[in-house]
Motif scaffolding. Sequence first.
Motif, PDB file in Angstrom:
ATOM      1  N   UNK A 173       0.832  -1.202   0.000  1.00 33.77           N
ATOM      2  CA  UNK A 173       0.000   0.000   0.000  1.00 33.77           C
ATOM      3  C   UNK A 173       0.867   1.251   0.000  1.00 33.77           C
ATOM      4  N   UNK A 174       1.986   1.189   0.733  1.00 28.61           N
ATOM      5  CA  UNK A 174       2.866   2.371   0.756  1.00 28.61           C
ATOM      6  C   UNK A 174       3.439   2.642  -0.635  1.00 28.61           C
ATOM      7  N   UNK A 175       3.812   1.574  -1.351  1.00 27.24           N
ATOM      8  CA  UNK A 175       4.334   1.765  -2.714  1.00 27.24           C
ATOM      9  C   UNK A 175       3.294   2.479  -3.569  1.00 27.24           C
ATOM     10  N   UNK A 176       2.052   1.976  -3.519  1.00 27.19           N
ATOM     11  CA  UNK A 176       0.998   2.590  -4.330  1.00 27.19           C
ATOM     12  C   UNK A 176       0.810   4.052  -3.951  1.00 27.19           C
ATOM     13  N   UNK A 177       0.744   4.319  -2.661  1.00 25.08           N
ATOM     14  CA  UNK A 177       0.485   5.694  -2.234  1.00 25.08           C
ATOM     15  C   UNK A 177       1.631   6.615  -2.630  1.00 25.08           C
ATOM     16  N   UNK A 230      -6.770   3.264  -5.603  1.00 23.40           N
ATOM     17  CA  UNK A 230      -5.751   2.337  -6.084  1.00 23.40           C
ATOM     18  C   UNK A 230      -4.978   1.694  -4.945  1.00 23.40           C
ATOM     19  N   UNK A 231      -4.831   2.402  -3.828  1.00 21.55           N
ATOM     20  CA  UNK A 231      -4.147   1.806  -2.678  1.00 21.55           C
ATOM     21  C   UNK A 231      -4.946   0.620  -2.162  1.00 21.55           C
ATOM     22  N   UNK A 232      -6.251   0.822  -2.025  1.00 23.78           N
ATOM     23  CA  UNK A 232      -7.097  -0.291  -1.609  1.00 23.78           C
ATOM     24  C   UNK A 232      -6.975  -1.448  -2.586  1.00 23.78           C
TER      25      UNK A 232
END
Lengths: 271, 377
Positions: free
Chosen positions: B230-234, B349-351
């Motif tokens: 999730x951190x990568x996406x954010x 997108x994080x979800x």
Amino acid sequence: MSAGAGERERVVEVRGLVSRFGTQVVHDGLDLDVYRGEVLGVIGGSGAGKSVLLRTIVGLRQPQGGTIRMFGIDTTHMDDAERRPIERRFGLLFQDGALFSSLTVLENVRVPLIEYYRLPDDVVDELAMLKIRLAGLPTSAAHKYPAALSGGMRKRAGLARALALDPEILFLDEPTSGLDPLSAAAFDELIATLHASLGLTVFLVTHDMDSLYAVCERVAVLSNGRVVVADTIDRVEQHDEEWVRQCFLGPRGRSAARQAELVGPTASRPA
Amino acid sequence: MPQSFAPPPEFSIDAGSARAVLAGPWTLANLGPLFARRPTLPSGPARWTIDASRLSALDTAGAMLLVRVLRGAGLGPGDVDFTGLRDADLRLVELVDARSREQCEAGEPYFGFRAMLERMGRAVARFGQQARELLGFVGLTMATLTGVLIGRAKLRWTSIVHHMEETGLDAVPIVALLSFLVGAVIAFLGATVLRDFGASIFTVELVSYAFLREFGVLLTAIILAGRSGSAFTAQIGSMKSREELDAIKALGLDPIELLVLPRLIALFVMLPLLTFLSMVMGLVGGGIVSLFALDISAGQYITRLQEMTEIRHFWVGMIKAPIFAFLIAVVGCLEGLKVEGSAESVGRHTTAAVVQAIFLVIVFDALFAVFFMEVGL
Ligand SMILES: Nc1ncnc2c1ncn2[C@@H]1O[C@H](COP(=O)(O)OP(=O)(O)O)[C@@H](O)[C@H]1O
Ligand SMILES: [Mg+2]
């Protein structure tokens, strides 16, 4: 004060407004009137407190002193419930439109209509669509999400939402900043048209000298926490306050004035 | 409110003299009931006269209602005679008429059975498209990685070390604690069930098989999917929404090399290490429960572990770690790159990244289980 202005109805009266952030004094006994049916331009240097003034008038911020009356009612210390009937009488356009990003443009405009009034669904849709077209957006934009719109279109969509409840006053905070000159001119023209056809009162905070000449009947200059002059643009030009002189007699002011002479003001003489 | 004292807006017609009367405030605040009544004008040969002398106010909503009524009879504001209508109001009616005449296209229907079927169809199509995108992205990443190996692209060591700290070192406490607790829970389960058969000692095998083969790597992968994927996406997503990625490309740099590879390599190294930690902590958790609830001493526990659990179980678990790392990093980065525009898109997108990563990890784990069973490991 210009002749005759004293007899017109005041829709906003600000008296002795004091705004402070910590020790920084932004407004220091500021007085300002807005008359029904006029387009008032508010100018001043960056950080002069124009946005704070607008936010205070519409009740997003509590002042440290002074009173604010809208439509003759003292709104200075109203709570949210008391404020609601006042709120539906004015429209507010934020700098970047402040559209709800999870809703389409049409749904954005529907929000105030649904929240305030009980109307059949198709009527709400038709009204919202009408506002979108009045704001000068193509109908194809109605089903788009804000992220899919350009900056100018987002502002128009924000304007459509601000117009949803047929406000008596429209507050605009630098509506043309960040727009290219053509879109900015088109937006000025839109404001002038709406002002003339809907009989709106417009409170326009701006940096843009062109807008000032194109649409404003009266101009208020903010400096050192006060309104140093509020009058027709011809008279403000003659004022001898330091900032005013620099602003109007500087290169940008002069070219905007020349431009205005060529085309003539669009708003002050409705067709 | 002043308007609640005002008389309601009215619309009455007298077909005989072809007169219609508008009265009261035709404003949005008052028009609800009148709109709901859907007033109409009978169409006839006569030219209608509209008497607005008792109209106290008109806004765009009122003008719209009037335009609707006229249009219902096939008329426009020019086809009737107005009496007592103020000039400004007439202009408003004409403006509204002109603006609402432009054809309005319908939006997509959102409710109803057909709309639901349509959404379902779209979802299925999107699933296929997502799978294709993921495959494409895996290929792209692999190509860039090969570029690094043959020296055409650079490895960003600073960035890799930074991400190793963020995804690996910082995750040590949570991975250790959760593994310890799950190990203890499994031992409790074993103790309760196996004691009835007098086979408490098999709790040791239960814990060791479970943790070495499955839970160590699965638990770590799921924690890292939630924490690092999730951190990568954010991170990448918010860069994308601020057009930083375009800036990277405009400077002639490669976002895959700059953003994706360091994260991928960091996770590739750290997930196996964390998996090892998780296995150890799970065994410790199981051991402590065995000690207190089953009276299996530490010495007994370790001896039993050595004797009964073969090392291959460790390798079966461990070999999955880099593959899960790859899945989590690729899904996280790809979702970040798919972000567009608004901040809301970053959240969505994080979800999606977390859900997809966990989904893929579990699916691959199941495939591995079947595979290892078939080859008899
Ligand atoms: N929320 C806030 N906290 C502290 N200071 C503020 C805040 N909002 C505005 N100010 C200060 O008030 C002054 C006026 O700001 P503003 O009204 O936004 O200026 P402008 O005239 O450019 O719109 C600025 O000097 C700013 O630093
Ligand atoms: Mg401002």
